[in-house]
Scaffold this motif. Structure first.
Motif, mmCIF file in Angstrom:
data_model
loop_
_atom_site.group_PDB
_atom_site.id
_atom_site.type_symbol
_atom_site.label_atom_id
_atom_site.label_comp_id
_atom_site.label_asym_id
_atom_site.label_seq_id
_atom_site.Cartn_x
_atom_site.Cartn_y
_atom_site.Cartn_z
ATOM 1 N N UNK A 60 -3.871 15.782 55.611
ATOM 2 C CA UNK A 60 -2.610 15.883 54.881
ATOM 3 C C UNK A 60 -2.838 15.988 53.379
ATOM 4 N N UNK A 61 -3.793 15.215 52.870
ATOM 5 C CA UNK A 61 -4.091 15.281 51.440
ATOM 6 C C UNK A 61 -4.604 16.667 51.063
ATOM 7 N N UNK A 62 -5.521 17.206 51.850
ATOM 8 C CA UNK A 62 -6.064 18.540 51.562
ATOM 9 C C UNK A 62 -4.962 19.591 51.626
ATOM 10 N N UNK A 63 -4.094 19.529 52.645
ATOM 11 C CA UNK A 63 -3.010 20.501 52.777
ATOM 12 C C UNK A 63 -2.061 20.460 51.588
ATOM 13 N N UNK A 64 -1.744 19.256 51.124
ATOM 14 C CA UNK A 64 -0.787 19.110 50.032
ATOM 15 C C UNK A 64 -1.382 19.608 48.720
ATOM 16 N N UNK A 65 -2.628 19.278 48.461
ATOM 17 C CA UNK A 65 -3.258 19.722 47.221
ATOM 18 C C UNK A 65 -3.389 21.243 47.206
ATOM 19 N N UNK A 66 -3.761 21.817 48.337
ATOM 20 C CA UNK A 66 -3.830 23.278 48.420
ATOM 21 C C UNK A 66 -2.472 23.896 48.122
#
Length: 199
Positions: free
Chosen positions: A62-68
């Motif tokens: 979720x963190x990676x998806x949001x930052x992307x």
């Protein structure tokens, strides 16, 4: 870099501190528009915006998806923009996001498709508490080669080039590998788009 650690936190929380630097007179509007669009989705992560950046913490995917998505939303055609990211996992001070680890993996969905933009990136990976860390860093760099991101060594960093989709897919895989093999690590990332130095 200031990472506040104590002995009571969860080693499973992934965190990312994101700063966005558009080289535009409308830099404030570009940044706040991207952050507000993400805020409206009420995504399953802990987050806080301060003077320097926005920090996201929770389940890795979720963190990676949001930052992307934040990087894509802040993208403006022909505007040179730099993104600074600090990923961290295993820091014993990451207590504020523990309950977000039970959240489902949540894809980012907007009415319009987010652009798969070409990017240049430099990153450095730091492992803490492991004596034989170089073999793991070598493995992580080789994963970038497998993703077609053309890793090139440079002083104190590795350069990657490719699409933002491939880059963040790689980050997700690299962080998953690191979680399995390294107790505590930090990855410092600089991403550049539309740089006048390219070409």
């Amino acid at each position: 870099m200031n990472i506040d650690c104590n002995i009571d936190g969860s080693v499973d929380v992934t965190g990312c501190k994101l700063s966005i630097y558009p080289m535009s007179d409308n830099f404030a509007g570009i940044i706040t528009n991207a952050i507000h669009q993400l805020d409206a989705l009420k995504l399953p992560v802990w987050q806080k915006t301060d003077l320097f950046s926005t920090t996201y913490r929770g389940r890795q995917e979720n963190v990676v998806n949001i930052v992307k998505a934040a990087c894509q939303l802040a993208y403006t055609e022909s505007v040179h923009t730099v993104y600074e990211l600090t990923f961290s996992k295993g820091c014993p001070g990451d207590t504020d996001a523990d309950h977000y680890l039970n959240e489902e993996i949540t894809p980012i969905k907007f009415e319009h498709e987010l652009p798969n933009i070409p990017v240049a990136c430099k990153y450095s990976f730091y492992a803490f508490g492991d004596a034989d860390y170089m073999k793991d860093i070598e493995k992580i760099v080789n994963m970038a080669e497998d993703k077609g991101l053309n890793p090139e060594g440079m002083h104190y960093a590795t350069k990657l080039t490719g699409s933002i989709d491939d880059l963040f897919d790689y980050f997700n895989e690299a962080l998953s590998y690191a979680h399995e093999h390294i107790r505590h690590y930090v990855m410092e990332v600089t991403i550049s788009v539309n740089s006048p130095s390219e070409g």
